[in-house]
Design an enzyme around this catalytic site. Structure first.
Site, PDB file in Angstrom:
ATOM      1  CG  ASP A 192      -2.356   0.646   0.936  1.00 55.78           C
ATOM      2  OD1 ASP A 192      -2.295   1.481   0.055  1.00 55.78           O
ATOM      3  OD2 ASP A 192      -3.145   0.222   1.786  1.00 55.78           O
ATOM      4  N   GLY A 227      -3.099   4.802  -8.322  1.00 54.39           N
ATOM      5  CA  GLY A 227      -2.796   5.349  -9.553  1.00 54.39           C
ATOM      6  C   GLY A 227      -2.400   6.799  -9.635  1.00 54.39           C
ATOM      7  CG  ASP A 247      -9.367   2.129  -0.958  1.00 52.59           C
ATOM      8  OD1 ASP A 247      -8.388   2.275  -1.745  1.00 52.59           O
ATOM      9  OD2 ASP A 247      -9.402   2.386   0.149  1.00 52.59           O
TER      10      ASP A 247
END
Ligand code: GLA
Length: 689
Positions: A192, A227, A247
């Protein structure tokens, strides 16, 4: 649309999660897809198609993820809640076998955030949360492996993970953490982006790539930087997949928004390097099964990773039916690894094409609008060579038919029809495909009758024999053909048109009722085909004579960019009833409709009203921000259009002649600048009937 700023689990950084309206209206193809529905990453269909040329990019040499990863991740169903624990993970692994999901191709059972304790141990090692994982992570990985499945884990390329409790991240600990994962038997890492301390993304993700490689264990590497740094431009030799957006959430608007952002990135995807539009929401309850089928169809057409995001221990049979659709999964897992491109997109009607290994094509006819839409293309437009006939497999009906070229369907609101098409010398072995349709969605007053025309068109090159068309009326209703509804043989290329008289019983409550149209026929070889088009009829109430306030009339349909349409208040963007008194340029209105661009509210006027009028503008709660255009449509015609109003303007009067119209639609466009802050009010909106 207002942008939503999520700060909850971001430390030292804010992340903007956009969402988009489900309000794409286009009833009868009238309203064009609003510009606001295009995301910055969505240049529109022409560009998306043009961009479909593959660009050679460096690849990871490990041969992993040759097809998009398939599996499970707990995040979408549990977030950090206590139900995310060892029992759940083992239960999911069990169900992969019990429910045929392993057989369908699902392999990875992945943990997301919150599996660790907030502090590392004295040796700098990560410590599993003993409440959730009392036997440690290796024990769970072993359990998963013993079932012939693979195991995945999560951490962040930052000092802490994304959850606000702040679990340790991998930044600066790459070598040690990668070693620990490999020792546990991890096969997949989701990495992440939170708390990244502003360190360059390429550097952060490459460091972990190298650390994973150094372990010698094959580990699929999933880059999750949302992105932000356009990973599709640089990550093909860094990770096997990369998130392309923020998300997902369990809503139609979120799913749609993400699909639109991910579609134009088709050229960047291929074996070992995939665009990741985020994990599946199928089965989590926030969408209808039709919408979940669209979600699953779009993800598979886009060669997306298929990571189940619902708690399968509580899943309904329909959820398993969607997730285990092998015909659809085969598109996702096709060996060629080509993400679908947009062949055409027009007023919410989408035609997507996916080239498949062996020269076949998949075509998805996707209806973004809230009305049934006819979407049509041809086998040749989909890229197949000219041929006398094509095999046409409907991947949700699991049925083979043939066509001489036309690929066409009436697709229900928010639905997707997916075909697999092959040029096939033995096309005549399959029954002809027929296309069914109706000319309208009937509106009928209780105790009265109305007309409807159905069409059944033979798309094939052989006759549809013993054709029988039926319209199944709800209990107590009548649906009678007033012209032939059967044909001994309907030749290829011909259409059977049937007129129907539909009567709703006296006392029928207003609202929508199912009215499915079925065509039943036989192929020349005697094979029976039954195909059903789900349809709807509405029982409507005529407006009272005199002044009829829009807020006091029932709606035929209501769609909004954010939140529900409100009666006599502005729109609050979330729940019904969360608006405030309507106020435009300092003037309050006791009656009216509060909407949010892009919006459309439909009324049944039944030819009984002469005029409509309202005082329109952007609600004062938006300040000087926001802009919108107001339009009134009578049946299919625009009968009034105010210019663009902004948040700084006073209320404008809009009035329209609607004499003779069966329906009136009040439409609000985004004013040409996106839908942010477009709290649009129809103050004092009334009909004179
Ligand atoms: C980020 C990711 C999500 C999920 C959460 C966990 O938001 O994008 O997919 O992993 O963090 O905190």
């Amino acid at each position: 649309m207002r942008v939503h700023i999520r700060t909850t689990h971001r430390r030292g950084q804010r992340r903007i999660v956009g969402a988009l309206s489900a309000a794409l209206l286009c009833a009868a193809g009238v309203t064009a897809l609003p510009a606001a529905a295009r995301t910055p990453a969505d240049p529109g269909p022409a560009d998306a198609t043009r961009a479909a040329r593959p660009t050679p990019a460096p690849r990871l040499p490990d041969g992993l993820a040759k097809t998009p990863p398939m599996g499970f991740n707990n995040w979408n169903s549990t977030h950090c809640r206590a139900e995310f624990n060892e029992d759940m993970v083992k239960g999911i692994a069990d169900l992969f076998l019990a429910k045929g999901l392993k057989d369908a191709g699902y392999r990875y059972v992945n943990l997301d955030d919150c599996w660790a304790l907030p502090e590392r141990d004295g040796d700098g090692k990560l410590v599993p949360d003993p409440q959730r994982f009392p036997h440690g992570i290796k024990a769970v990985a072993d359990y998963v492996h013993a079932k012939g499945l693979k195991f995945g884990i999560y951490t962040s390329a930052g000092t802490k993970t994304c959850n606000e409790a702040g679990f340790p991240g991998g930044l600066g600990h790459e070598t040690s953490d990668a070693r620990q994962f490999a020792d546990w038997g991890v096969d997949y890492l989701k990495y992440d982006n939170c708390n990244n301390q502003g360190v360059d993304a390429k550097q952060r993700y490459r460091t972990m790539r190298d650390a994973l490689k150094a372990t010698g264990r094959p580990i699929v590497y999933s880059i999750c930087e949302w992105g932000e740094n356009k990973p599709w431009e640089w990550a093909s030799d860094v990770g096997h997949l990369w998130r392309t957006t923020g998300d997902i959430s369990d809503s139609w608007s979120s799913m749609l928004d993400i699909a639109k952002r991910n579609l134009p990135l088709a050229p960047s995807a291929g074996p070992g390097h995939w665009n990741d539009p985020d994990m599946l929401e199928v089965g989590n309850g926030g969408m209808t099964d039709t919408e979940y089928r669209s979600h699953f169809s779009l993800w598979s057409m886009m060669s997306a990773p298929l990571l189940i995001g619902s708690d399968l221990r509580k899943a309904a049979p329909e959820t398993f039916e969607i997730l285990a659709n092998k015909d659809i999964i085969a598109l996702d897992q096709d060996a060629l690894g080509k993400q679908a491109t947009v062949l055409k997109s027009d007023s919410g009607r989408w035609t997507l094409v996916k080239e498949l290994a062996g020269g076949e094509r998949a075509v998805a006819l996707f209806n973004e609008t809230d009305q049934p839409q006819r979407i049509t293309t041809t086998a040749q437009d989909a890229g197949l060579p000219q041929a006398a006939g094509y095999r046409l497999r409907d991947l949700w009906q699991h049925r083979d038919t043939h066509t001489t070229g036309t690929v066409s369907a009436t697709v229900p609101a928010h639905g997707t029809t997916v075909y697999r098409i092959a040029a096939d010398a033995r096309w005549a072995d399959h029954p002809p495909a027929v296309e069914t349709g109706t000319d309208r969605t009937p509106l009928v007053e209780a105790g009265a009758a109305t007309g409807l025309r159905s069409t059944v068109r033979n798309l094939g090159g052989s006759p549809a024999k013993q054709l029988a068309v039926t319209l199944k009326a709800p209990r107590g209703w009548q649906a009678e053909p007033t012209s032939p509804a059967t044909a001994r043989a309907l030749p290829g290329g011909r259409t059977l048109t049937t007129s129907w008289r539909i009567t709703a019983p006296a006392g029928a409550a207003p609202g929508a009722y199912p009215l499915p149209l079925t065509a039943d026929y036989r192929s020349p070889g005697g094979k029976r085909v039954t195909t059903t088009l789900p349809g709807t009829a509405h029982v409507v109430v005529p407006p009272p004579s005199g002044t009829a306030y829009a807020a006091e009339l029932p709606w035929l349909s209501a769609a909004n960019g954010w939140g529900p349409v409100e009666r006599n208040t502005s729109v609050g963007e979330r729940d019904a009833g969360d608006g405030r008194p309507i106020r435009i340029g300092g003037t309050g209105f006791a009656k009216g409709l509060g909407v949010h661009a892009a919006s459309e509210v439909g009324f049944y006027t039944g030819g009984r009203c002469a005029t409509f009028s309202a005082q329109v503008g952007i609600d004062d709660e938006s300040g000087d921000r926001g802009s919108a255009g107001f339009e009134v449509w009578a049946d299919g015609r625009r009968v009034a259009a105010g210019g663009t109003v902004t948040g700084a303007d006073a209320a404008h009067t809009i009035s329209a002649r609607v004499a003779g119209a069966e329906t009136v639609r009040l439409v609000v466009t985004d004013g040409g600048d996106g839908i942010d802050y477009d709290h649009a009010d129809w103050g004092d909106a009334k009909f004179s009937c």
